[in-house]
Design an enzyme around this catalytic site. Structure first.
Site, PDB file in Angstrom:
ATOM      1  CD  GLU A  50     -14.177  16.627 -71.359  1.00  0.00           C
ATOM      2  OE1 GLU A  50     -14.207  17.587 -72.147  1.00  0.00           O
ATOM      3  OE2 GLU A  50     -13.184  15.909 -71.189  1.00  0.00           O
ATOM      4  CB  CYS A 244      -9.233  15.660 -72.483  1.00  0.00           C
ATOM      5  SG  CYS A 244      -8.583  16.766 -73.749  1.00  0.00           S
ATOM      6  CG  ASN A 378     -11.766  14.334 -77.747  1.00  0.00           C
ATOM      7  OD1 ASN A 378     -12.686  14.940 -78.294  1.00  0.00           O
ATOM      8  ND2 ASN A 378     -10.942  14.921 -76.903  1.00  0.00           N
ATOM      9  CD  GLU A 379      -9.334  18.333 -78.914  1.00  0.00           C
ATOM     10  OE1 GLU A 379      -8.311  18.385 -78.198  1.00  0.00           O
ATOM     11  OE2 GLU A 379     -10.147  19.267 -79.015  1.00  0.00           O
TER      12      GLU A 379
HETATM   13  O1  AHR Z   1     -13.819  21.139 -73.887  1.00  0.00           O
HETATM   14  C1  AHR Z   1     -12.617  21.057 -73.189  1.00  0.00           C
HETATM   15  C2  AHR Z   1     -11.586  20.211 -73.906  1.00  0.00           C
HETATM   16  O2  AHR Z   1     -11.196  20.810 -75.093  1.00  0.00           O
HETATM   17  C3  AHR Z   1     -12.036  18.850 -74.348  1.00  0.00           C
HETATM   18  O3  AHR Z   1     -11.942  17.933 -73.341  1.00  0.00           O
HETATM   19  C4  AHR Z   1     -11.086  18.515 -75.442  1.00  0.00           C
HETATM   20  O4  AHR Z   1     -11.639  17.662 -76.409  1.00  0.00           O
HETATM   21  C5  AHR Z   1     -10.682  19.853 -75.992  1.00  0.00           C
HETATM   22  O5  AHR Z   1      -9.318  19.990 -76.067  1.00  0.00           O
END
Ligand code: AHR
Length: 661
Positions: A50, A244, A378-379
């Protein structure tokens, strides 16, 4: 068995091994070679990239110029100008229209130019070559000239100029100019300086500086030392681009893959979601140039030998931080998001006669990338997530039934949202469910049995983001990696249900991180692996092909509490007929261990690898001491089908044995 083994035979290990070990204190680990269990998926141990902690721009992406297209909201952020410099916005690249004009300062003793500060400095190394490039034109057909220099602003010597080259600009049409610079010294916090060296003015756009030597020599390339560290992990899967940043700070700044492909000069800038995430740490200059975009991600996955795993936005913003239910698209408005997912599959796998497959080919990759997995969301959590996911699943299944879809169980490793989402993911029949856990030591020590009882008929597990977040404000210290190692024995023993696992985050710049711990740290010149990196590597490079059952002291291995502090897993490797046993001693005392390979006769010698800290659990690697904690290879004698060893307190050991031929 590998021949190139480095024989670090420690006399301590050997003499201990030779001792008779049939005492009450000996832990007996029995590996049943007669049962070849579940196949270990090739994707089992992977990496998750990321653009956080300056992981892409300023990190993996080898571009040294910050704000190269003058598109930051403050057009000259990252640049210092002198003399007569103007910013204009009718340049040759539609989606990046800004450029600078350097004009005659009007006095022979004066100069016009600009200097770029790079990402925490522009670094360069003596003996290396750097490719400068710029799109330029001059105001008349007579031509003009710029001088390009690599500067060490702190130099106390005769000159601050470490490399210099003149570039003649030849006409009033925009063209790309390229020049090579070879610095005389290594400088970490240098600058790129450009100044006008003629009477007639010059227009400059997309000012770029790359090392010539990038990973695989790609011109729009990646930092070699960083990719080499990924390559050494032999990752089976490569998840990207987030995290994120898939969600963005708002829907406008969400990650849109279509903006990241095609000519780099015309990829529009995006705000990085991590620039103001933490109120006590602002990074106003953190943007995504998208020079490292989806084509480059797919190419990297291929070069690493990993399955590419893109994550796409499900039509929701970040629920953690930026939630506003009034701005989410309604389920009926998801068409463009779903189309993005379908088009991405076409970009990766489509025939070159298709629109997106054609674009891939025009970027230099005629063959498909053979995409097999796609993650949607993602989350995300709550009812809204499955509502949004469902139409994606339908559309992808109907057009691309062969693609495996990954859904999410939200950001928590257990609890109400997690309990709600798993059955929902089963209802939607996704192929894998992405679980995230950033948890303390205690959690990791208690969760090695987590997957023992998972439904074998449901979706598979993707442990997509995890890391032990140590208590007491410690990060990337050895003890945290030991907890991860213990927990991972449970992933391995459950390879029939856990299909992939990726630690997170992957990279962090020592001067620009937002989140820690991380797997690999770097500055502008160097990088180092953490002890967590070595844990990942010990698993991925000793993955084997099949799980084999192991018992400890007569009962099944207890992943949720360990036995005398010991956690263990075993695999068979059909590539060379060897058996690999991983044992993690989380306890404060060393343990005697007798390993029996039930069903085998005489064993060859036993190769070992040990990871331990000689400076206690708080020790960690660093830029100044990158090898404080590294795996050490060794060798042990065998006795029939037995190996005897001592497992030092707080250590991980890998044993590899095979029957005599
Ligand atoms: O890895 C850091 C963050 O942690 C990522 O962007 C997210 O998916 C999680 O909350």
């Amino acid at each position: 068995m590998k021949n190139e083994l480095r024989f670090f035979v420690t006399s301590g290990l050997l003499s201990l091994a030779a001792m008779t070990m049939y005492s009450e204190d000996v832990n007996r680990l029995v590996v049943n070679s007669e049962v070849k269990g579940a196949e270990i998926p090739s994707t089992m141990y992977g990496v998750f990239f990321e653009d956080i902690n300056y992981g892409a721009d300023g990190g993996l992406y080898a571009e040294k110029v910050k704000n190269r297209s003058f598109e930051f909201p403050q057009a000259l952020m990252g640049w210092t100008t002198f003399g007569k410099v103007k910013v204009k916005d009718d340049g040759p690249f539609e989606r990046n229209p800004h450029y600078v004009v350097l004009s005659d300062p009007g006095h022979p003793e004066k100069r016009t130019g600009l200097m770029n500060e790079g990402f925490f400095g522009v670094s360069f190394e003596k003996g290396e070559e750097y490719r400068f490039s710029v799109w330029a034109r001059c105001e008349t057909d007579h031509g003009s000239k710029i001088t390009v220099e690599l500067i060490d602003p702190s130099s106390q010597g005769e000159s601050q100029v470490m490399a210099s080259v003149d570039v003649e600009i030849e006409g009033s049409d925009w063209r790309k100019y390229v020049a090579i610079l070879s610095p005389s010294e290594t400088v970490k916090d240098g600058r790129l300086r450009i100044f006008l060296n003629s009477k007639s003015a010059v227009d400059l756009e997309h000012v770029s500086l790359f090392p010539v030597e990038t990973w695989m020599g790609h011109e729009n390339g990646l930092r070699k030392d960083l990719v080499e560290k990924l390559h050494a992990l032999k990752p089976g899967v490569f998840r990207f681009p987030g995290g994120c940043i898939v969600e963005g700070t708002d829907l406008d700044t969400r990650y849109q893959w279509k903006n990241t492909v095609g000519p780099v000069e015309n990829r529009p800038l995006n705000e990085n979601r991590w620039h103001y995430t933490f109120p006590h740490k602002f990074f106003p200059d953190y943007f995504q140039s998208y020079g490292l975009g989806f084509f480059e991600y797919f190419q990297l996955a291929e070069e690493l030998g990993s399955e590419p795993l893109p994550v796409l936005n499900v039509g929701l913003i970040c629920q953690y931080q930026n939630w506003d239910e009034n701005v989410q698209p309604h389920v009926d408005e998801l068409k463009p998001y779903i189309q993005d997912a379908l088009d991405l599959i076409e970009f990766a796998n489509g025939d070159t006669l298709t629109e997106w497959g054609g674009l891939r080919a025009s970027m230099g990759h005629k063959e498909p990338f053979d995409l097999k997995f796609i993650a949607i969301g993602n989350e995300q959590w709550g009812e809204i997530y499955p509502q949004h996911l469902e139409p994606f699943v339908k559309a992808i299944r109907s057009r691309y039934p062969e693609i495996k879809i990954i859904g999410s169980s939200g950001p928590q490793s257990e609890g109400e949202d997690f309990e709600y989402l798993w059955p929902e993911m089963k209802r939607l029949k996704v192929d894998l469910v992405d679980e995230h856990f950033y948890r303390p030591e205690k959690w990791f020590l208690s969760q090695g049995g987590r997957y023992d009882s998972y439904d074998r008929d449901g979706p598979k597990v993707f442990a997509g983001e995890y890391a032990c977040h140590g208590s007491g404000k410690k990060y990337n210290h050895f003890n945290a990696s030991l907890m991860e190692a213990a927990f991972m024995t449970g992933l391995e023993r459950n390879a029939d249900v856990v299909e992939m696992a990726t630690y997170a985050p992957l990279f962090a710049h020592v001067e620009g991180w937002q989140w820690r711990p991380d797997l690999i740290w770097f500055d502008n010149l160097q990088s180092y692996p953490t002890s967590s990196y070595y844990v990942q590597q010990l698993y991925s490079t000793n993955k084997g092909t099949n799980v084999v059952p192991v018992t400890m002291n007569g009962s099944r291995v207890k992943g949720d509490e360990g036995q005398n502090g010991l956690f263990a897993s075993g695999v068979y490797d059909s590539n060379d007929g060897s058996y690999i046993v991983k044992v993690v001693n989380t306890g404060k005392t060393s343990q005697q261990l007798e390993i029996e390979l039930k069903g085998l006769n005489d064993l060859e010698y036993c190769e070992t690898i040990i990871l331990e800290s000689f400076d206690g659990g708080d020790a960690e690697n660093s830029l100044s001491n990158p090898s404080k904690i590294i795996p050490m290879k060794g060798i042990l004698p065998t006795y029939g089908n037995h190996v005897n060893s001592e497992i030092p307190a707080e250590s991980m050991m890998v044993f590899r044995v095979a029957e005599k031929k």
